[in-house]
Design an enzyme around this catalytic site. Structure first.
Site, PDB file in Angstrom:
ATOM      1  N   LYS A 117       0.825  -1.218   0.000  1.00  0.00           N
ATOM      2  CA  LYS A 117       0.000   0.000   0.000  1.00  0.00           C
ATOM      3  C   LYS A 117       0.854   1.261   0.000  1.00  0.00           C
ATOM      4  CE  LYS A 117      -4.382  -1.765   1.553  1.00  0.00           C
ATOM      5  NZ  LYS A 117      -5.569  -1.619   2.374  1.00  0.00           N
ATOM      6  N   LYS A 137     -10.887  -4.160  -3.106  1.00  0.00           N
ATOM      7  CA  LYS A 137     -11.924  -3.189  -3.429  1.00  0.00           C
ATOM      8  C   LYS A 137     -11.337  -1.830  -3.746  1.00  0.00           C
ATOM      9  CE  LYS A 137     -13.575  -3.329   1.195  1.00  0.00           C
ATOM     10  NZ  LYS A 137     -12.434  -2.948   2.061  1.00  0.00           N
ATOM     11  N   LYS A 182      -3.950 -10.091  -5.331  1.00  0.00           N
ATOM     12  CA  LYS A 182      -5.259 -10.392  -4.751  1.00  0.00           C
ATOM     13  C   LYS A 182      -6.308  -9.388  -5.240  1.00  0.00           C
ATOM     14  CE  LYS A 182      -5.946  -7.916  -0.408  1.00  0.00           C
ATOM     15  NZ  LYS A 182      -7.340  -7.489  -0.639  1.00  0.00           N
TER      16      LYS A 182
END
Ligand code: ATP
Ligand code: MG
Length: 329
Positions: A111, A196, A193
């Protein structure tokens, strides 16, 4: 009764990954356990969120929990920021966490790479807040996707570390991961993966998405040039689709492979899309219905906050006492 805690970030709408990795197990475990399910908005702000959108997505997430079959009368469903003990325990646990432990976390690495202009300390200490979420409820079991395995290990280590230093305080929690769908992969990059918050909406399927859009995304999903429906690591895109297909129909992987013996990807994807759409249809309908009932949803998170606070407050008082904080008279 044994205790379960789990959460989802209101950082977008729920994907098939969230459903198959987490929510589906919640619905199976809710009868047997005392469950705390949270919309973890404090985690969501570790990446930039528009305030209005964050508010809306938090309510939408609650509606999706219930649409998936989480019974609000049976479980405690709450908004993380309503229970201030999460932030407080997180701080105490931060002082027991080594920088090196957090540096190793792959979610932080992934991230932070994506939001280089916003490398904030909250993203770095995210796993400690997650440990606090879990430990506050004296949780036995945490049903999550396997992308959370590393964070679960930290939660266990911190519980043990605290217990060793200050005496038995926390239950050491276990992770609970569904077999084939513990990691649903991106439809566009099957080595990543499904998330959202992915910038490319073709990479994920949302529970609340309409049937056409779902079918289109499945037809566009990346596969390979081998052209034979088989289940193996050389065909990661297909393997992911077969796992999803199997989870949506309760047909085994072997049955599905046998069904498409001698057929191409077109036939496979067409029927798979239909199965996914059919499985999601009642969820989507219930979701749309619930969104019209704001008062009902508000009642759920209001009651949830009360129940969660009572439990969390008890743990935090004990923690503060053991640390050596004088209680306020
Ligand atoms: P974000 O991209 O904002 O992190 P996310 O899709 O990863 O969103 P989270 O709110 O972080 O969703 O995670 C909610 C739950 O869904 C967690 O239990 C997590 O392990 C699970 N989960 C997330 N992605 C997947 C996936 N691809 N496969 C299986 N489980 C998943
Ligand atoms: Mg995530």
């Amino acid at each position: 009764k044994k205790v379960i805690f789990s959460g989802v970030q209101p950082s977008g709408k729920m994907t098939l990954g969230n459903y198959l990795g987490a929510l589906k197990s919640w619905t199976k475990l809710q009868d047997e356990y005392e469950c705390f399910f949270s919309m973890v908005n404090m985690h969501a702000i570790t990446v930039p969120q528009d305030p209005e959108v964050l508010r809306r997505q938090t309510i939408e997430l609650l509606a999706q929990f219930i649409a998936c079959g989480i019974d609000p009368d049976l479980n405690t469903i709450f908004i993380q920021s309503h229970v201030h003990e999460h932030a407080e325990l997180s701080w105490a646990l931060c002082t027991l966490t080594y920088m090196g432990e957090l540096n190793r976390m792959t979610q932080y690495k992934d991230k932070s790479r994506k939001s280089e202009q916003n490398l904030n300390a909250g993203l770095f200490t995210y796993p400690v807040l997650m440990a606090a979420d879990i430990l506050l409820y004296q949780t036995d079991l945490v049903p999550v996707g396997d992308d959370q395995k590393q964070h679960m290990e930290l939660a266990r280590d911190l519980a043990t570390r605290f217990n060793n230093r200050f005496g038995d305080t926390f239950i050491v929690p276990e992770g609970y991961y569904p077999k084939e769908t513990a990691r649903v992969m991106s439809l566009q990059e099957p080595e990543k993966k499904m998330s959202k918050s992915d910038a490319n909406p073709s990479a994920f399927i949302l529970l609340a998405e309409d049937a056409d859009s779902t079918a289109k995304k499945i037809k566009k999903a990346v596969t390979d040039s081998i052209g034979i429906v088989k289940y193996n690591d050389e065909q990661p895109g297909l393997k992911n689709l077969i796992n999803i297909y199997s989870a949506m129909t309760d047909k085994s992987v072997e049955e599905i492979v046998a069904m498409y013996d001698g057929k191409g990807y077109g036939a496979f994807k067409g029927e798979m899309a239909e199965a996914v759409v059919e499985h999601l249809r009642p969820i989507r309908e219930k979701y749309n219905y619930l969104l019209e009932n704001r008062d009902y949803l508000e009642g759920i998170y209001t009651r949830g906050a009360e129940k969660a606070s009572a439990r969390a407050g008890k743990t935090l008082r004990d923690v503060y006492d053991r640390i050596g904080f004088i209680p306020r008279k």
